[in-house]
Design an enzyme around this catalytic site. Structure first.
Site, mmCIF file in Angstrom:
data_model
loop_
_atom_site.group_PDB
_atom_site.id
_atom_site.type_symbol
_atom_site.label_atom_id
_atom_site.label_comp_id
_atom_site.label_asym_id
_atom_site.label_seq_id
_atom_site.Cartn_x
_atom_site.Cartn_y
_atom_site.Cartn_z
ATOM 1 N N HIS A 150 -21.283 -14.813 -1.724
ATOM 2 C CA HIS A 150 -20.257 -14.916 -0.678
ATOM 3 C C HIS A 150 -20.921 -15.059 0.689
ATOM 4 O O HIS A 150 -20.536 -15.902 1.495
ATOM 5 C CB HIS A 150 -19.378 -13.659 -0.631
ATOM 6 C CG HIS A 150 -18.515 -13.441 -1.804
ATOM 7 N ND1 HIS A 150 -18.495 -12.241 -2.497
ATOM 8 C CD2 HIS A 150 -17.602 -14.232 -2.426
ATOM 9 C CE1 HIS A 150 -17.619 -12.306 -3.475
ATOM 10 N NE2 HIS A 150 -17.060 -13.517 -3.454
ATOM 11 N N LYS A 160 -5.773 -9.641 -10.041
ATOM 12 C CA LYS A 160 -6.748 -8.568 -10.249
ATOM 13 C C LYS A 160 -6.019 -7.249 -10.042
ATOM 14 O O LYS A 160 -5.731 -6.847 -8.916
ATOM 15 C CB LYS A 160 -7.927 -8.716 -9.288
ATOM 16 C CG LYS A 160 -8.710 -9.998 -9.532
ATOM 17 C CD LYS A 160 -9.858 -10.147 -8.561
ATOM 18 C CE LYS A 160 -10.593 -11.455 -8.836
ATOM 19 N NZ LYS A 160 -11.676 -11.680 -7.882
ATOM 20 N N ARG A 164 -19.156 -22.385 -7.768
ATOM 21 C CA ARG A 164 -20.335 -22.108 -8.584
ATOM 22 C C ARG A 164 -20.439 -23.050 -9.769
ATOM 23 O O ARG A 164 -21.513 -23.424 -10.182
ATOM 24 C CB ARG A 164 -20.289 -20.664 -9.103
ATOM 25 C CG ARG A 164 -20.397 -19.623 -8.022
ATOM 26 C CD ARG A 164 -20.067 -18.279 -8.574
ATOM 27 N NE ARG A 164 -18.672 -18.327 -9.034
ATOM 28 C CZ ARG A 164 -17.998 -17.288 -9.469
ATOM 29 N NH1 ARG A 164 -18.566 -16.120 -9.552
ATOM 30 N NH2 ARG A 164 -16.754 -17.404 -9.844
ATOM 31 N N SER A 173 -18.341 -11.091 -8.058
ATOM 32 C CA SER A 173 -18.025 -9.682 -7.824
ATOM 33 C C SER A 173 -17.871 -8.927 -9.137
ATOM 34 O O SER A 173 -18.285 -7.776 -9.250
ATOM 35 C CB SER A 173 -16.733 -9.553 -7.000
ATOM 36 O OG SER A 173 -16.920 -10.069 -5.705
#
Length: 166
Positions: free
Chosen positions: A17, A41, A91, A129
């Protein structure tokens, strides 16, 4: 003045990040890192306040980077900053597919909103994360994965989790 918005849940912020934020800070006059609620989440490791604090400590070295928070949709939040550009890191192909879909939704809500995709530095393509949270829960060394400023806090939180679930 050019403005970028780097949104995310940052639970916690990673060096990946930070790499995207640093690169955006070289392209734009101002970068707003927006810590957001991610409804998919359901059980974040850190509270919103903890995440905002960790992000602030991590970006302190960049004078043109500010931190904000929002529990609104990104396209709605971005309306506060006319002509702002959303900056997202990618990514892998799976990131692109998801982010492309989100871009189309944002465009439907706010047609003038643009998104800029920055590809992840090769040394961070594996980093997320969720990987950091998993490593922390097992007591792995987090150096090289998250900013040094927040390692102790992540380790303390994970130690509490291990006590509760161990």
């Amino acid at each position: 003045m050019s403005i970028a918005i780097c949104p995310g849940s940052f639970d916690p912020i990673t060096l990946g990040h930070l790499n995207i934020i640093r690169r955006a800070s070289k392209i734009f006059d101002r970068v707003i890192v927006c810590v957001m609620v991610n409804s998919s989440k359901t059980s974040p490791m850190f509270t919103m306040e903890e995440r905002v604090d960790m992000v602030r400590r991590s970006v302190r070295r960049y004078p043109n980077v500010d931190v904000d928070t929002s529990d609104h949709m990104l396209a709605e939040y971005a309306k506060k900053y006319p002509k702002a550009v959303i900056v997202k890191g990618l990514r892998a192909t799976s990131d692109f597919e998801y982010e492309f879909q989100m871009n189309l939704i944002n465009k439907k809500i706010s047609p003038e909103l643009e998104t800029l995709f920055l590809t992840a530095s090769s040394k961070y393509t594996f980093l997320s994360s969720s990987v950091v949270r998993e490593m922390a829960r097992y007591g792995a060394d987090l150096a090289g994965f998250v900013p040094n400023e927040i390692i102790d806090e992540i380790e303390r939180k994970a130690k509490g989790w291990r006590k509760e679930n161990g």
